[in-house]
Design an enzyme around this catalytic site. Structure first.
Site, PDB file in Angstrom:
ATOM      1  N   ASP A   1      -0.172   3.991  10.177  1.00 23.31           N
ATOM      2  CA  ASP A   1       1.185   4.397   9.848  1.00 23.31           C
ATOM      3  C   ASP A   1       1.933   4.697  11.147  1.00 23.31           C
ATOM      4  O   ASP A   1       1.327   4.709  12.234  1.00 23.31           O
ATOM      5  CB  ASP A   1       1.169   5.612   8.919  1.00 23.31           C
ATOM      6  CG  ASP A   1       2.401   5.688   8.028  1.00 23.31           C
ATOM      7  OD1 ASP A   1       3.349   4.905   8.223  1.00 23.31           O
ATOM      8  OD2 ASP A   1       2.413   6.552   7.120  1.00 23.31           O
TER       9      ASP A   1
ATOM     10  N   GLU B   1       4.750   7.339  11.441  1.00 26.33           N
ATOM     11  CA  GLU B   1       5.346   8.659  11.634  1.00 26.33           C
ATOM     12  C   GLU B   1       4.455   9.591  12.449  1.00 26.33           C
ATOM     13  O   GLU B   1       4.951  10.479  13.153  1.00 26.33           O
ATOM     14  CB  GLU B   1       5.673   9.298  10.280  1.00 26.33           C
ATOM     15  CG  GLU B   1       6.836   8.658   9.557  1.00 26.33           C
ATOM     16  CD  GLU B   1       6.437   7.488   8.672  1.00 26.33           C
ATOM     17  OE1 GLU B   1       7.287   6.982   7.922  1.00 26.33           O
ATOM     18  OE2 GLU B   1       5.257   7.076   8.727  1.00 26.33           O
TER      19      GLU B   1
ATOM     20  N   HIS C   1       3.099   0.758   7.382  1.00 29.63           N
ATOM     21  CA  HIS C   1       4.385   1.445   7.477  1.00 29.63           C
ATOM     22  C   HIS C   1       5.525   0.554   7.019  1.00 29.63           C
ATOM     23  O   HIS C   1       5.612  -0.622   7.381  1.00 29.63           O
ATOM     24  CB  HIS C   1       4.634   1.877   8.927  1.00 29.63           C
ATOM     25  CG  HIS C   1       5.990   2.489   9.130  1.00 29.63           C
ATOM     26  ND1 HIS C   1       6.316   3.731   8.639  1.00 29.63           N
ATOM     27  CD2 HIS C   1       7.103   2.017   9.748  1.00 29.63           C
ATOM     28  CE1 HIS C   1       7.569   4.012   8.956  1.00 29.63           C
ATOM     29  NE2 HIS C   1       8.079   2.979   9.623  1.00 29.63           N
TER      30      HIS C   1
ATOM     31  N   HIS D   1       6.432  13.261   4.100  1.00 28.69           N
ATOM     32  CA  HIS D   1       6.776  12.621   2.830  1.00 28.69           C
ATOM     33  C   HIS D   1       5.481  12.112   2.210  1.00 28.69           C
ATOM     34  O   HIS D   1       4.432  12.127   2.851  1.00 28.69           O
ATOM     35  CB  HIS D   1       7.778  11.468   3.023  1.00 28.69           C
ATOM     36  CG  HIS D   1       7.256  10.323   3.822  1.00 28.69           C
ATOM     37  ND1 HIS D   1       7.230  10.319   5.205  1.00 28.69           N
ATOM     38  CD2 HIS D   1       6.732   9.122   3.445  1.00 28.69           C
ATOM     39  CE1 HIS D   1       6.721   9.184   5.638  1.00 28.69           C
ATOM     40  NE2 HIS D   1       6.403   8.434   4.584  1.00 28.69           N
TER      41      HIS D   1
ATOM     42  N   GLU E   1      -0.305  11.164   1.288  1.00 26.46           N
ATOM     43  CA  GLU E   1      -0.804   9.807   1.505  1.00 26.46           C
ATOM     44  C   GLU E   1      -2.274   9.807   1.909  1.00 26.46           C
ATOM     45  O   GLU E   1      -3.053   8.953   1.483  1.00 26.46           O
ATOM     46  CB  GLU E   1       0.051   9.112   2.569  1.00 26.46           C
ATOM     47  CG  GLU E   1       1.459   8.839   2.087  1.00 26.46           C
ATOM     48  CD  GLU E   1       2.364   8.253   3.162  1.00 26.46           C
ATOM     49  OE1 GLU E   1       1.854   7.760   4.190  1.00 26.46           O
ATOM     50  OE2 GLU E   1       3.593   8.289   2.969  1.00 26.46           O
TER      51      GLU E   1
END
Length: 269
Positions: free
Chosen positions: A8, A10, A60, A116, A135
């Protein structure tokens, strides 16, 4: 030894703001390079530890952030979307370990870089059999369905703490930045963060934790930010409306629960 990497953006070294993570944004290309640096460090560590196969799944946004020409030449790349299993596409029985590189805290975490759960605009909270997950938890249970342990998690201090709470002390975590707020962090020098990721990957494969196993019957409750989003998510076959903003789905197979989750948040969006 076969290693699967879900990557990912972030939680990557140096990434601190959503404006860096969106295709077309001014800093997006720079963030892609930062993400790639962390992924390559994890690949190198896995190979140093004896991995014979490394598969990287770009996890992502539109899932075309990693350029194969820049990826370590010994790694394979899963790229593009849609993918039926999204962040865990290609993960299957036979892998020895899963690495979660560049991950971030679940929705509602603080301080956490760009927190998130799968989508910023609709998912408020996800609960699996009364356990609140982000996640990392959703994907770790998918891996556990196939008997694959999550061995390495990299990101800020909040996702590292989330990983230890969920997976136990045997999971290897690598903190590459200290989140100050949702859009601010104190970042390690890139050389240092990549060194830590590479060494963390080596250490993770030397002491594999047990997989996170789903229960024999799994109930996932997804709470949305708006009732209108729950209205749409409730169109998912087999789902059940729970209150104003909740939709749940129950099944004996975790892969079916995962597919229902994918349908719910995409309908809600």
């Amino acid at each position: 030894m076969r290693v699967y990497i879900s990557a990912d953006m972030e939680g990557a070294s140096g990434v601190v703001h959503a404006d860096q993570t969106e295709p077309g944004a001014r800093e997006y290309d720079r963030a892609c390079a930062l993400m790639m640096g962390d992924v390559n460090a994890a690949v190198e560590g896995a190979l140093d530890a004896g991995a014979t196969e490394v598969v990287v799944n770009d996890s992502h946004w539109n899932m075309r952030n990693l350029h194969i020409e820049d990826l370590h030449p010994c790694a394979e790349l899963i790229s593009g979307s849609p993918k039926p299993y999204s962040m865990v596409q290609g993960l299957e029985a036979g892998f020895d370990a899963m690495f979660c590189v560049g991950y971030h805290g679940m929705a509602g975490s603080t301080p956490a870089t760009i927190d998130h759960t799968y989508t910023e605009g609709s998912v408020y909270r996800v609960t699996i059999n009364d356990l609140v997950v982000g996640e990392l938890g959703i994907n770790a249970l998918f891996a556990g369905h196939f008997g694959v342990p999550v061995a390495l998690v990299t990101g800020d201090q909040t996702i590292c703490a989330e990983a230890r709470a969920l997976l136990g002390d045997r999971v290897t975590t690598v903190q590459v930045k200290q989140a100050i707020s949702r859009t601010g962090a104190r970042c390690l020098p890139l050389g240092e963060s990549r060194r830590r990721i590479r060494e963390g990957a080596q250490a993770a494969l030397a002491q594999l934790p047990p997989p996170l196993l789903p229960a024999p019957r799994v109930t996932m409750l997804v709470e949305f930010m708006k009732t209108s989003q729950a209205d749409m998510a409730a169109l998912t076959p087999g789902s059940e409306r729970v209150g104003a903003r909740g939709v749940q789905f129950t099944h004996a197979s975790y892969t079916e629960v995962f597919r229902a989750f994918r349908a719910m948040y995409n309908l809600a969006g």
